[in-house]
Write a protein that holds these residues in place. Structure first.
Motif, PDB file in Angstrom:
ATOM      1  N   LYS A   1       3.508  -5.801   4.813  1.00 63.26           N
ATOM      2  CA  LYS A   1       3.379  -4.494   4.073  1.00 63.26           C
ATOM      3  C   LYS A   1       1.980  -4.646   3.380  1.00 63.26           C
ATOM      4  N   HIS A   2       1.150  -3.409   3.216  1.00 62.75           N
ATOM      5  CA  HIS A   2       0.055  -3.493   2.578  1.00 62.75           C
ATOM      6  C   HIS A   2       0.338  -3.777   1.073  1.00 62.75           C
TER       7      HIS A   2
ATOM      8  N   GLU B   1       2.488   1.900   3.954  1.00 58.15           N
ATOM      9  CA  GLU B   1       2.532   0.478   3.899  1.00 58.15           C
ATOM     10  C   GLU B   1       2.074  -0.246   4.956  1.00 58.15           C
ATOM     11  N   SER B   2       1.589   0.649   6.077  1.00 63.15           N
ATOM     12  CA  SER B   2       1.007   0.189   7.210  1.00 63.15           C
ATOM     13  C   SER B   2       0.129   1.405   7.827  1.00 63.15           C
TER      14      SER B   2
ATOM     15  N   SER C   1       6.850   3.724   6.867  1.00 55.23           N
ATOM     16  CA  SER C   1       5.675   2.999   7.107  1.00 55.23           C
ATOM     17  C   SER C   1       5.697   1.389   7.027  1.00 55.23           C
TER      18      SER C   1
ATOM     19  N   THR D   1      -0.826  -8.356  13.446  1.00 55.85           N
ATOM     20  CA  THR D   1      -2.446  -8.039  13.629  1.00 55.85           C
ATOM     21  C   THR D   1      -2.424  -8.824  15.203  1.00 55.85           C
TER      22      THR D   1
ATOM     23  N   ASP E   1       0.521 -12.666   9.294  1.00 56.56           N
ATOM     24  CA  ASP E   1       1.070 -11.334   9.283  1.00 56.56           C
ATOM     25  C   ASP E   1       2.291 -11.224  10.289  1.00 56.56           C
TER      26      ASP E   1
ATOM     27  N   PRO F   1       6.558  -1.924   8.290  1.00 55.26           N
ATOM     28  CA  PRO F   1       6.795  -2.572   9.481  1.00 55.26           C
ATOM     29  C   PRO F   1       8.210  -3.354   9.877  1.00 55.26           C
TER      30      PRO F   1
END
Length: 366
Positions: free
Chosen positions: A180-181, A69-70, A42, A159, A176, A44
Motif C-alpha cells: 500500500k502506498h 493506495e495503488s 485500491s 513491482t 513489495d 492490492p
C-alpha cells in the motif's frame, strides 16, 4: 442492467450492475468500514477478491486523486447496497461508477449486503461470480465448486523491478508483496532513503543494497504460496532491523518456524481493537487479512507474541527474542482507518538507530 451474484453454496442474489459489465470470479469477502471505499478498492491485498461493503451507501463523496493506495487496483469485484450516482465533496473528480468502468472492475448494487455478510460469517468466505442474467446458474455453481482460485496474487501485484524513493535518512529496503502506498508515505515522512524491491528478491540482493532496515509489506493471498519470500527472510534475519506488516507478518512467522492458517472470514475493517501485551494499551486498528498466525505454533520458536486481537484472541504482533525484528498483523499506516498505531514506524526508526549505535560501539572496542 440486472446482474446476479452466484455463490458456490447455491445462493443467488440479483441486483443492478455498475462499473464494468464483464463476468468476474473471486473469493467473496466483506469489509465493515463506513468510509474509505477508495482505499479499499485500491488496496492490492484484495487482489482476486470480490469485496462487499456492509455500510449501505457507498460513493457519496466520490473519487479523488489523492486517496489511492495503488496505481492499478487489483480487486476482482465490488458489491454495495447503494452506489451514489451524485457524489458531493470538494475533492471529488469522478463517480464510483466511472472509476470502476475505467479500471474494468465489475460492480453490483441493490442486493441485501447484510444478508450476504451473514452468509459469509456463517459459512466462511465463499467463491462467487458476478455475471449476467443469461448465465446458467447450476453450471456456474459447479464451476465454482470445482475450479480452484489462482494463487499467484503476490506475483500479480508486486513491482517487477526495483526502484528508489530517495531520502537523506536511513536506507530502508521495502519488499513489495502488494505494498500500500501508505507504507511508503510513512517512510518518506521520516526522510528514509527507500528502495522498493520485488517480492522474489533474494537475501543476497537485499543485503547488497546495504540497508539500515528492511520492511516487509502487506499483500494478498496465502503466505505459504510465497516460499521464495520465506527463504529470503531467513537469509536477512539478524543482519538488519526488520519490520513486517500484514502478509509480511505472516511470512516472518513462517520463516521463524511458526504456522499460519486460513481464517473463517478474516478481519477486514477499520475499527478492530488490538491490545499490546507489553504496555496494556489498546489501539483501534485498520485490518485486512484472511490468514492468521497460529498461537500454539509459536511455543517452540524464538518468537514472542506482542499484540492480540480483543475480538477473537488471534495473534496481532510478534517480535524475535534474539534479533531486532518485529511485525504486526494490522495496518499502522491506516488508509483507511485510525492512526492509533502509527508510532510503530517511529519504533522502527529507533530500532535502526539502536542497532547502528551498538554496531559502532563494537567497532570502537575492537
Amino acid at each position: 442492467m440486472k446482474r446476479q451474484l452466484i455463490l458456490e453454496d447455491g445462493t443467488v442474489l440479483v441486483g443492478k450492475g455498475f462499473g464494468s459489465m464483464e463476468e468476474t470470479i473471486g473469493e467473496v469477502v466483506f469489509n465493515t468500514g463506513m468510509t474509505g471505499y477508495q482505499e479499499v478498492l485500491s488496496d492490492p491485498s484484495y487482489c482476486g477478491q470480490i469485496v462487499t461493503l456492509t455500510y449501505p451507501l457507498i460513493g457519496n463523496y466520490g473519487i479523488n486523486r489523492d486517496d489511492f493506495e495503488s496505481i492499478s487496483p487489483a480487486i476482482q469485484g465490488f458489491i454495495v447496497k447503494e452506489a451514489a450516482a451524485a457524489p458531493s465533496n470538494w475533492r471529488s473528480k469522478e463517480t464510483l461508477d466511472e472509476l470502476l468502468k475505467s479500471r474494468k472492475i465489475p460492480g453490483l448494487e441493490g442486493i441485501d449486503t447484510r444478508k450476504l455478510t451473514r452468509i459469509i460469517r456463517q459459512y466462511g468466505a465463499l467463491k462467487g461470480a458476478i455475471c449476467g442474467m443469461d448465465v446458467n446458474v447450476q453450471a456456474m455453481i459447479e464451476r465454482l465448486k470445482n475450479e480452484p482460485l489462482p494463487t499467484d496474487q503476490v506475483e500479480r501485484v508486486s513491482t517487477n523491478t526495483a526502484y528508489p524513493s530517495p531520502g537523506r535518512g536511513y536506507r530502508v529496503v521495502l519488499v513489495d508483496f502488494g505494498m500500500k502506498h501508505g507504507i511508503l508515505r510513512e517512510l518518506n515522512m521520516r526522510n528514509c532513503d527507500v528502495v522498493v524491491v520485488p517480492y522474489n528478491t533474494t537475501a543476497e540482493e537485499i543485503l547488497r543494497l546495504n540497508p539500515d532496515g528492511i520492511m516487509l509489506s502487506n499483500g494478498p493471498g496465502d503466505p505459504k504460496s510465497v516460499p521464495v519470500a520465506i527463504n529470503m527472510i531467513q537469509g536477512v534475519l539478524g543482519k538488519a532491523p526488520l519490520f513486517g506488516i500484514c502478509l509480511g507478518h505472516q511470512l516472518f512467522a513462517l520463516a521463524c518456524g511458526a504456522n499460519t492458517r486460513k481464517m473463517k472470514f478474516g478481519h477486514r475493517g477499520s475499527n478492530h481493537p488490538v491490545k499490546s501485551l507489553e504496555t496494556g494499551v489498546v489501539d483501534i486498528t485498520s485490518q485486512n487479512h484472511g490468514y492468521t498466525v497460529e498461537m500454539e505454533s509459536i511455543e517452540n520458536t524464538r518468537l514472542q507474541v506482542t499484540h492480540i486481537a480483543l475480538n477473537d484472541g488471534t495473534v496481532e504482533g510478534l517480535k524475535h527474542i534474539d534479533y531486532p525484528a518485529f511485525t504486526v498483523q494490522y495496518h499502522p499506516e491506516a488508509s483507511p482507518g485510525p492512526e492509533d498505531s502509527n508510532h510503530l514506524f517511529d519504533d522502527f526508526m529507533k530500532l535502526i538507530e539502536t542497532y547502528k549505535k551498538e554496531g559502532e560501539d563494537v567497532c570502537q572496542n575492537v
